[in-house]
Scaffold this active site. Structure first.
Site, PDB file in Angstrom:
ATOM      1  N   ASP A 153      13.880 118.001  66.341  1.00 17.42           N
ATOM      2  CA  ASP A 153      14.495 116.996  67.214  1.00 17.42           C
ATOM      3  C   ASP A 153      15.024 115.848  66.372  1.00 17.42           C
ATOM      4  O   ASP A 153      14.624 115.674  65.217  1.00 17.42           O
ATOM      5  CB  ASP A 153      13.499 116.481  68.269  1.00 17.42           C
ATOM      6  N   GLU A 179       8.835 115.131  67.648  1.00 15.84           N
ATOM      7  CA  GLU A 179       8.299 114.189  66.650  1.00 15.84           C
ATOM      8  C   GLU A 179       8.863 112.800  66.855  1.00 15.84           C
ATOM      9  O   GLU A 179       8.152 111.800  66.757  1.00 15.84           O
ATOM     10  CB  GLU A 179       8.605 114.691  65.238  1.00 15.84           C
TER      11      GLU A 179
END
Ligand code: BES
Ligand code: MN
Ligand code: MN
Length: 464
Positions: free
Chosen positions: A88, A153
């Site tokens: 991400d 994250e």
């Protein structure tokens, strides 16, 4: 190693093209509008992992964005490495400041531009390239490899602890390897052994039931914007110390040896101030800039709102005002404990006539990885072989919440083999990755597997 290295050299351009394809998928984890893109990115990775010869590769759903898990376990008797990274990326705003669109990667002067180029798609890709090089040339890796690439994250890994708890067998390993940190500078290949944690809060100061005319009512009601300013201004003293009672209680003091090691890295405060566009560096009295960055906690405000900020003047007492703030934490501070202390102090600082509401956003624990483990020494040799120079051992100021889980809960030695550089504008417009380190990083990872395989099995958990 010649066969593996030759493969990495030969496939150079394809690796870059494949990284570019990964960057083209806008996997912004914080935005609902990108939910499908995040999933697409996970599937893209799994397809790739299957293609290059991982024995197992799957997208695993969580309560949030999915996790990518893959493994190649064909080296019985050899250690098992768990590589962790994230696919991400951060949001791209302000979009107008990008010289080329964030999800249309472009190489200029040896730098690959694009959101996620270095944080963390480029660094995850180094691991894919190194694994492919072994599998394509030898049909095997020298170690067993597990890969965990998460999609949350950048929003604080809210579902990862639950995933780990329910998949502990899947994740069993001898060593954790993470490539998601910058090196000290271009002349210092580095291995990182410490990360700060994070406690993120949002505070809302509430006053009158609605905005009030400041002529009609000014003078008899507390102004929430002013109250917020006063509260925030009291959070640090003149020496740069955070005033929250108990805030420093759990801070592990720096040893003389560590202070000496940090001093040897010779940071130039005036040069750094200039690079950052500030007139001077500031901070907590009694500590050097590197100590403040890596081994001392902080408190920062990220955003402030309340009242009128449009064109011209409007005479109003706002009904409320708010701020986002966070503390970077160091061992052995705990994010829950610090969030509670800060919230309590914020409430105590509220002047008469307003109320304070504090909401907890995300957090993460700080970590120091034990330096003595042979896996870390092996990583040092791998960095030296990949970068032509022995690495400096550094700490970092940023946070990767999962690393504390790896070290403290799974009990693993952890190698933070990150090859970013501090100038790469991570999280900002025009993020880029120095391609030279993309390629050196792949080689360093390839050497790491070679070095780990050469260690005596007795050094690892699985042997005990
Ligand atoms: N790769 C960074 C972590 C990092 C940045 C480590 C700089 C060392 C130096 C990671 O992707 C990140 O941005 N982490 C967030 C964590 C947060 C969202 C819980 C951070 O540090 O703000
Ligand atoms: Mn990252
Ligand atoms: Mn990041």
């Amino acid at each position: 190693m010649d066969d593996v290295l030759a493969f990495l050299d030969r496939e150079h351009d394809r690796f870059l093209a494949e990284l570019e394809a990964l960057i083209r998928i806008p996997s912004v984890s914080s935005a609902d509008a990108h939910r499908d893109d995040v999933r697409t990115c996970a599937h893209h990775l799994v397809d790739h992992l299957r293609r290059i010869g991982f024995q197992r590769a799957e997208v695993i759903s969580t309560d949030g964005h999915p996790v990518v898990y893959a493994e190649w376990l064909g080296a019985p008797g050899a250690p098992t490495a768990l590589v962790y990274g994230h696919y991400d990326v951060q949001p791209v705003d302000p979009l107008e400041l990008w010289h080329t669109p964030p999800f249309e990667p472009q190489v200029r002067d040896g730098l690959l531009y694009g959101r996620g180029a270095v944080d963390d798609k480029g660094q995850v890709y180094m691991h894919l390239a190194a694994a492919e090089a072994y599998l394509a040339t030898r049909g095997r890796l020298p170690v067993n490899l597990k890969l965990l690439v998460e999609g949350e994250e950048e929003i604080g890994s809210p579902n990862l602890d639950a995933f780990v708890a329910s998949h502990s067998d899947l994740l069993a390993a001898d060593v954790g390897v993470i490539s998601d940190t910058p090196m000290y500078d271009a002349d210092h290949p580095s291995l990182c052994y410490g990360l700060r944690g994070l406690a993120y809060l949002q505070v809302e100061v509430e006053g009158p039931a609605s905005d009030l005319h400041s002529g009609t009512w000014g003078g008899i009601v507390a102004n929430p914007a002013l109250a917020l300013a006063s509260i925030l201004a009291q959070l640090k003293d003149d020496e740069g110390r955070i005033t929250v009672p108990g805030f420093y209680d759990a801070v592990r003091p720096l040893s003389d040896a560590e202070r000496a090691a940090l001093a040897a890295l010779a940071l130039h405060p005036t040069r750094l101030a200039q690079e950052l566009g500030v007139s001077t560096l500031v901070g907590e009295a009694g500590y050097t800039p590197l100590e403040r960055l890596w081994a001392r906690p902080t408190l920062d405000v990220h955003g402030l709102w309340g009242g009128f900020s449009g064109q011209g003047a409007k005479t109003v007492i706002p009904a409320s005002a708010g701020a986002k703030l966070s503390c970077r934490l160091v061992p052995d501070q705990h994010p829950d404990a610090i969030a509670a202390l800060v919230a309590k102090h914020l409430a105590k600082l509220a002047p008469n006539g307003v109320s304070v509401r504090v909401e907890r956003l995300h957090g993460g624990r700080p970590v120091i990885t034990p330096l003595g483990h042979p896996a870390l020494q092996a990583a040092g040799r791998a960095m030296e072989r990949g970068f032509g120079k022995p690495p400096s051992f550094i700490r970092e100021g940023g946070s990767i919440p999962f690393v504390a889980t790896l070290v403290e809960e799974l009990g693993l030695p952890c190698v933070l083999l990150g090859v970013g550089l501090p100038d790469e504008r991570t999280h900002a417009p025009n993020e880029f990755f120095h391609l030279v380190n993309f390629y050196r990083g792949m080689r360093a990872v390839a050497y790491l597997w070679d070095e780990l395989a050469a260690l005596p099995a007795s050094e690892f958990l699985s042997a005990r």
